[in-house]
Motif scaffolding. Structure first.
Motif, short mmCIF file in Angstrom:
data_model
loop_
_atom_site.label_atom_id
_atom_site.label_comp_id
_atom_site.label_asym_id
_atom_site.label_seq_id
_atom_site.Cartn_x
_atom_site.Cartn_y
_atom_site.Cartn_z
N LEU A 135 0.73 -1.37 0.06
CA LEU A 135 -0.11 0.18 0.00
C LEU A 135 0.95 1.48 -0.23
O LEU A 135 0.67 1.84 -0.95
CB LEU A 135 -1.03 -0.26 1.34
N SER A 136 1.95 1.49 0.77
CA SER A 136 3.32 2.02 0.61
C SER A 136 4.02 2.95 -0.27
O SER A 136 3.97 3.86 -1.19
CB SER A 136 4.35 2.05 1.90
N ALA A 137 4.11 1.78 -1.14
CA ALA A 137 4.37 1.75 -2.85
C ALA A 137 3.79 1.83 -3.61
O ALA A 137 3.99 3.02 -4.05
CB ALA A 137 5.16 0.52 -3.30
N ILE A 138 1.88 2.03 -3.60
CA ILE A 138 1.08 2.48 -4.42
C ILE A 138 0.94 3.65 -4.12
O ILE A 138 0.92 4.61 -4.84
CB ILE A 138 -0.08 1.91 -4.08
N ILE A 139 0.33 3.99 -3.43
CA ILE A 139 0.53 5.78 -2.27
C ILE A 139 1.43 6.96 -2.62
O ILE A 139 1.19 7.28 -2.76
CB ILE A 139 0.24 5.34 -1.17
N LEU A 140 3.15 6.23 -2.64
CA LEU A 140 4.41 6.79 -2.44
C LEU A 140 3.66 6.89 -4.48
O LEU A 140 4.89 8.70 -4.65
CB LEU A 140 5.45 6.05 -2.27
N ASN A 141 3.58 6.23 -5.15
CA ASN A 141 3.72 6.24 -6.48
C ASN A 141 3.23 7.92 -7.09
O ASN A 141 3.31 8.25 -8.00
CB ASN A 141 3.44 4.81 -7.07
N TYR A 142 1.94 7.46 -6.14
CA TYR A 142 1.05 8.76 -6.85
C TYR A 142 1.15 10.48 -5.94
O TYR A 142 0.72 12.02 -6.03
CB TYR A 142 0.03 9.05 -5.91
N LEU A 143 2.60 10.08 -4.80
CA LEU A 143 3.00 11.26 -4.35
C LEU A 143 4.03 12.17 -5.02
O LEU A 143 5.25 11.20 -5.53
CB LEU A 143 2.87 11.16 -2.59
N PHE A 147 11.90 12.19 0.09
CA PHE A 147 12.73 11.45 1.10
C PHE A 147 12.17 11.62 2.73
O PHE A 147 11.65 10.37 3.17
CB PHE A 147 14.20 11.88 1.01
N PHE A 148 11.57 12.74 3.05
CA PHE A 148 10.91 13.18 3.93
C PHE A 148 9.82 12.04 3.50
O PHE A 148 9.14 11.46 4.80
CB PHE A 148 10.55 14.66 4.35
N ILE A 149 8.92 12.38 2.34
CA ILE A 149 7.51 11.56 2.76
C ILE A 149 8.08 9.75 2.69
O ILE A 149 6.82 9.25 3.17
CB ILE A 149 6.65 12.11 1.44
N THR A 150 8.76 8.80 2.17
CA THR A 150 9.12 7.95 2.50
C THR A 150 9.20 7.11 3.74
O THR A 150 8.93 6.12 4.52
CB THR A 150 10.39 7.61 1.98
N LEU A 151 10.27 8.60 4.51
CA LEU A 151 10.84 8.24 6.01
C LEU A 151 9.59 8.30 6.76
O LEU A 151 9.22 7.85 7.58
CB LEU A 151 11.82 9.41 5.87
N LEU A 152 8.33 9.47 6.16
CA LEU A 152 7.59 9.51 6.92
C LEU A 152 6.43 8.00 7.14
O LEU A 152 6.23 7.36 8.06
CB LEU A 152 6.36 10.25 6.53
#
Length: 207
Positions: A135-143, A147-152
């Protein structure tokens, strides 16, 4: 009568075995040491006034501390059932979750749950790790790719692993001996490098 969950076990041990446990008190749980002291007193091997139980337990790292010695695989203690478990610390799980991903932290926690003989909790942890990572990988694909968002996202995964799964299935205040991270660290680095190589392979083949 002074008893706890280890009293019956200690009553069956020899004087030498009790002495060994007492002399290596930092390896064992507080209840185990308390039961040893009571049994030694019952056998008149020590005087009740000779040793302060509170003082003995304060000196033992088993009360609140994490002992950073590594268990030797082929040198098991004859009193293994009384020893503090060897677990990866929350700090270790934090590091693997932040620098790799939540699934890596989940695998460390699963090893802890295996040590604690909690198979159902292991499956729950694995399921969470896989689902959350996907789910994180899918959501991050649209954000925005920062590095900060991935870290969060990784920090949120760490909090769920430790504050929910660890506290629920292992216990927030459980004393344990710290397990070394070198083997899972080497494995994690190898996996990450292999994934990077697979991603770069098409470009390398086109050169």
């Amino acid at each position: 009568m002074r008893t706890n969950s280890f009293t019956k076990n200690m009553s069956k041990k020899s004087n030498k075995e009790l002495e060994t446990i007492f002399n290596e008190k930092e390896k064992y749980t507080v209840e185990a040491i308390q039961a040893v002291i009571w049994e030694l007193e019952n056998r008149n091997l020590i005087e009740k006034t000779a040793i302060s139980v509170d003082e003995t337990l304060k000196k033992s790292d088993a009360v609140n501390a994490v002992i950073s010695t590594e268990k030797k695989e082929n040198n098991e203690s004859p009193f293994e059932e009384l020893e503090l478990p060897f677990l990866y610390s929350k700090k270790a799980i934090q590091g693997f979750t932040i620098f790799f991903s939540t699934i890596f932290g989940a695998f460390l926690l699963m090893q802890n749950l295996k040590e604690m003989n909690k198979p159902k909790a292991r499956i729950q942890t694995l399921t969470f790790g896989i689902v959350y990572t996907i789910l994180s990988a899918i959501i991050l694909n649209y954000l925005p790719k920062t590095f900060f968002i991935t870290l969060l996202f990784n920090l949120i995964g760490y909090v769920i692993l430790t504050e929910y799964f660890w506290n629920k299935h292992i216990g927030k205040d459980l004393a344990f001996q710290k397990k070394q991270i070198w083997q899972p660290l080497a494995t994690s680095i190898f996996i990450v490098l292999a994934l990077i190589l697979l991603l770069l392979l098409p470009q390398l083949l086109n050169i």
